[in-house]
Design a protein around this motif. Structure first.
Motif, PDB file in Angstrom:
ATOM      1  N   CYS A  71       0.814  -1.231   0.000  1.00 44.69           N
ATOM      2  CA  CYS A  71       0.000   0.000   0.000  1.00 44.69           C
ATOM      3  C   CYS A  71       0.842   1.273   0.000  1.00 44.69           C
ATOM      4  O   CYS A  71       0.479   2.266  -0.643  1.00 44.69           O
ATOM      5  CB  CYS A  71      -1.002   0.025   1.155  1.00 44.69           C
ATOM      6  SG  CYS A  71      -0.554  -0.894   2.617  1.00 44.69           S
ATOM      7  N   ILE A  88      -1.166   8.055  15.556  1.00 45.66           N
ATOM      8  CA  ILE A  88      -1.142   6.657  15.091  1.00 45.66           C
ATOM      9  C   ILE A  88      -0.317   5.813  16.058  1.00 45.66           C
ATOM     10  O   ILE A  88      -0.737   4.739  16.492  1.00 45.66           O
ATOM     11  CB  ILE A  88      -0.567   6.545  13.656  1.00 45.66           C
ATOM     12  CG1 ILE A  88      -1.380   7.420  12.691  1.00 45.66           C
ATOM     13  CG2 ILE A  88      -0.597   5.086  13.183  1.00 45.66           C
ATOM     14  CD1 ILE A  88      -0.837   7.432  11.270  1.00 45.66           C
ATOM     15  N   THR A 135      -8.100   8.933   9.968  1.00 53.03           N
ATOM     16  CA  THR A 135      -8.281   9.133   8.531  1.00 53.03           C
ATOM     17  C   THR A 135      -9.104  10.384   8.260  1.00 53.03           C
ATOM     18  O   THR A 135      -8.800  11.154   7.343  1.00 53.03           O
ATOM     19  CB  THR A 135      -8.974   7.901   7.901  1.00 53.03           C
ATOM     20  OG1 THR A 135      -8.345   6.724   8.397  1.00 53.03           O
ATOM     21  CG2 THR A 135      -8.868   7.925   6.398  1.00 53.03           C
ATOM     22  N   ILE A 171      -3.275   1.934   7.939  1.00 50.39           N
ATOM     23  CA  ILE A 171      -3.258   2.068   9.405  1.00 50.39           C
ATOM     24  C   ILE A 171      -3.998   0.895  10.042  1.00 50.39           C
ATOM     25  O   ILE A 171      -3.514   0.254  10.971  1.00 50.39           O
ATOM     26  CB  ILE A 171      -3.868   3.412   9.862  1.00 50.39           C
ATOM     27  CG1 ILE A 171      -3.131   4.590   9.206  1.00 50.39           C
ATOM     28  CG2 ILE A 171      -3.799   3.540  11.392  1.00 50.39           C
ATOM     29  CD1 ILE A 171      -3.734   5.951   9.543  1.00 50.39           C
ATOM     30  N   VAL A 187      -3.854   4.818  18.122  1.00 54.03           N
ATOM     31  CA  VAL A 187      -4.251   3.637  17.343  1.00 54.03           C
ATOM     32  C   VAL A 187      -3.596   2.392  17.941  1.00 54.03           C
ATOM     33  O   VAL A 187      -4.257   1.377  18.177  1.00 54.03           O
ATOM     34  CB  VAL A 187      -3.857   3.781  15.847  1.00 54.03           C
ATOM     35  CG1 VAL A 187      -4.172   2.504  15.088  1.00 54.03           C
ATOM     36  CG2 VAL A 187      -4.552   4.982  15.207  1.00 54.03           C
ATOM     37  N   LEU A 241       0.650   4.397  -2.526  1.00 52.58           N
ATOM     38  CA  LEU A 241       0.473   5.778  -2.048  1.00 52.58           C
ATOM     39  C   LEU A 241       1.540   6.703  -2.633  1.00 52.58           C
ATOM     40  O   LEU A 241       1.245   7.840  -3.005  1.00 52.58           O
ATOM     41  CB  LEU A 241       0.554   5.825  -0.518  1.00 52.58           C
ATOM     42  CG  LEU A 241      -0.766   5.609   0.214  1.00 52.58           C
ATOM     43  CD1 LEU A 241      -0.521   5.417   1.696  1.00 52.58           C
ATOM     44  CD2 LEU A 241      -1.697   6.801  -0.016  1.00 52.58           C
ATOM     45  N   ILE A 272      -6.831  13.334   8.680  1.00 55.80           N
ATOM     46  CA  ILE A 272      -5.915  13.479   7.543  1.00 55.80           C
ATOM     47  C   ILE A 272      -6.679  14.035   6.340  1.00 55.80           C
ATOM     48  O   ILE A 272      -6.178  14.886   5.600  1.00 55.80           O
ATOM     49  CB  ILE A 272      -5.249  12.123   7.209  1.00 55.80           C
ATOM     50  CG1 ILE A 272      -4.378  11.667   8.392  1.00 55.80           C
ATOM     51  CG2 ILE A 272      -4.418  12.206   5.941  1.00 55.80           C
ATOM     52  CD1 ILE A 272      -4.014  10.200   8.371  1.00 55.80           C
ATOM     53  N   VAL A 295      -8.897   4.470  13.949  1.00 55.23           N
ATOM     54  CA  VAL A 295      -8.413   4.552  12.565  1.00 55.23           C
ATOM     55  C   VAL A 295      -9.292   5.511  11.757  1.00 55.23           C
ATOM     56  O   VAL A 295      -8.809   6.361  11.003  1.00 55.23           O
ATOM     57  CB  VAL A 295      -8.388   3.153  11.899  1.00 55.23           C
ATOM     58  CG1 VAL A 295      -8.130   3.260  10.404  1.00 55.23           C
ATOM     59  CG2 VAL A 295      -7.324   2.281  12.554  1.00 55.23           C
ATOM     60  N   LYS A 296     -10.606   5.400  11.955  1.00 56.07           N
ATOM     61  CA  LYS A 296     -11.552   6.287  11.264  1.00 56.07           C
ATOM     62  C   LYS A 296     -11.277   7.750  11.655  1.00 56.07           C
ATOM     63  O   LYS A 296     -11.236   8.634  10.786  1.00 56.07           O
ATOM     64  CB  LYS A 296     -12.977   5.877  11.681  1.00 56.07           C
ATOM     65  CG  LYS A 296     -14.107   6.622  10.993  1.00 56.07           C
ATOM     66  CD  LYS A 296     -14.341   6.082   9.599  1.00 56.07           C
ATOM     67  CE  LYS A 296     -15.513   6.778   8.896  1.00 56.07           C
ATOM     68  NZ  LYS A 296     -15.384   8.239   8.818  1.00 56.07           N
ATOM     69  N   LEU A 325      -6.477   4.298   1.035  1.00 56.37           N
ATOM     70  CA  LEU A 325      -5.267   3.486   1.220  1.00 56.37           C
ATOM     71  C   LEU A 325      -4.643   3.741   2.593  1.00 56.37           C
ATOM     72  O   LEU A 325      -4.179   2.807   3.259  1.00 56.37           O
ATOM     73  CB  LEU A 325      -4.249   3.803   0.116  1.00 56.37           C
ATOM     74  CG  LEU A 325      -4.575   3.242  -1.274  1.00 56.37           C
ATOM     75  CD1 LEU A 325      -3.697   3.900  -2.335  1.00 56.37           C
ATOM     76  CD2 LEU A 325      -4.381   1.725  -1.302  1.00 56.37           C
ATOM     77  N   VAL A 326      -4.629   5.009   3.007  1.00 56.87           N
ATOM     78  CA  VAL A 326      -4.078   5.344   4.324  1.00 56.87           C
ATOM     79  C   VAL A 326      -4.885   4.639   5.413  1.00 56.87           C
ATOM     80  O   VAL A 326      -4.330   4.026   6.330  1.00 56.87           O
ATOM     81  CB  VAL A 326      -4.091   6.877   4.553  1.00 56.87           C
ATOM     82  CG1 VAL A 326      -3.900   7.219   6.021  1.00 56.87           C
ATOM     83  CG2 VAL A 326      -3.013   7.559   3.701  1.00 56.87           C
ATOM     84  N   GLU A 327      -6.216   4.700   5.280  1.00 50.27           N
ATOM     85  CA  GLU A 327      -7.089   4.064   6.273  1.00 50.27           C
ATOM     86  C   GLU A 327      -6.784   2.568   6.376  1.00 50.27           C
ATOM     87  O   GLU A 327      -6.644   2.027   7.475  1.00 50.27           O
ATOM     88  CB  GLU A 327      -8.551   4.284   5.889  1.00 50.27           C
ATOM     89  CG  GLU A 327      -9.517   3.695   6.918  1.00 50.27           C
ATOM     90  CD  GLU A 327     -10.930   4.260   6.794  1.00 50.27           C
ATOM     91  OE1 GLU A 327     -11.222   4.942   5.780  1.00 50.27           O
ATOM     92  OE2 GLU A 327     -11.736   4.018   7.710  1.00 50.27           O
TER      93      GLU A 327
END
Lengths: 97, 97, 97, 97
Positions: free
Chosen positions: A35, D61, D89, B61, D65, A39, D92, D85-86, B56-58
């Motif tokens: 991933c 994170i 994201t 992580i 997280v 990115l 971000i 995580v949500k 993709l980031v979600e």
């Protein structure tokens, strides 16, 4: 005539290269690439699109705004300039968002 | 296994739509469309790429970072987390630039 | 005379408000507020800075570029326009990065 | 405890420097500096804010997280991870816009 007419071939080349990059992204996903590597490649495509935008902005200011500024009738000129400047600024605002 | 495996089809659909948008841009240039309309469309493609990045980031992580956090050996775990978090942050940094 | 002269007071008001937002961020950190709430506030400050940039770009194009376009000597005019447009585009490029 | 606790002093230093940069912008406007020079400086402040954001994202994170991922109860853990995580994201996403 569009502001970018003089550089139409260059603009098309850049867009075709971006299309190739997006197809490259699909191949990476197909092959389950990591991933983070995807990115990185998405960031490269975004950067290439920014370069296209900047070229268009430059030509818009240099042709359309400057064209409005050479309108001989003073009242029409002021109005035309305001319109073109507002249009350019709104477009730049959409790029920043 | 890539972090995005569960949503691979959705990701490919988005990328194919973006490819179509980039081809649409080439058509607009071919037909000498107004530069501001092209800029608006370039901004839309950039936005679509941002949405792909965020997805993709979600998943990175949620899968790769969280995966590192479930490594049973404490020393390896701390190292794996640091590595994955750094990797994710660097990737986000490239998106912001 | 700077391109933003007519809106100098408005520009200063915006910058003072941004200064206040940055001090607000320091208070949030001092009080150990949740990182996500701080991030949300940082995004708001970035947005406010973007609005300031856009205002400056608009006035630069409307005054400095258009000013160059009204230079009576044709050779000097072409050169002045090129210079101002390049300068504006470079500045917008720095905002996009 | 906030995710950035370990780096609170560094974070405050960065924010104070940004506050100083914003005050510098007010001085530039006061002294009628050239709009392009102000734009360059605004871009520098935006970049400094991005660096702050990235630092906060990294710590969020790495702490929040990863903290959720070490919750012993499996059902609570899955829920806590999803939530964190949500949240990250979404934050971000606000930075990218």
């Amino acid at each position: 005539m569009a502001g970018y007419s003089a550089n139409k071939k260059d603009l098309q080349d850049r867009l075709r290269r971006i299309e190739g990059q997006v197809r490259g992204l699909q191949r990476m996903v197909e092959e389950d690439k990591y991933c983070i590597d995807i990115l990185t490649q998405v960031a490269a495509v975004t950067k290439a699109l920014h370069a296209v935008s900047l070229g268009l902005v430059e030509e818009h200011i240099g042709h359309c705004v400057v064209g409005a500024a050479s309108e001989p009738d003073a009242a029409l000129r002021a109005e035309a300039i305001d319109f073109k400047v507002k249009e350019a600024t709104d477009a730049i605002g959409r790029l920043l968002r």
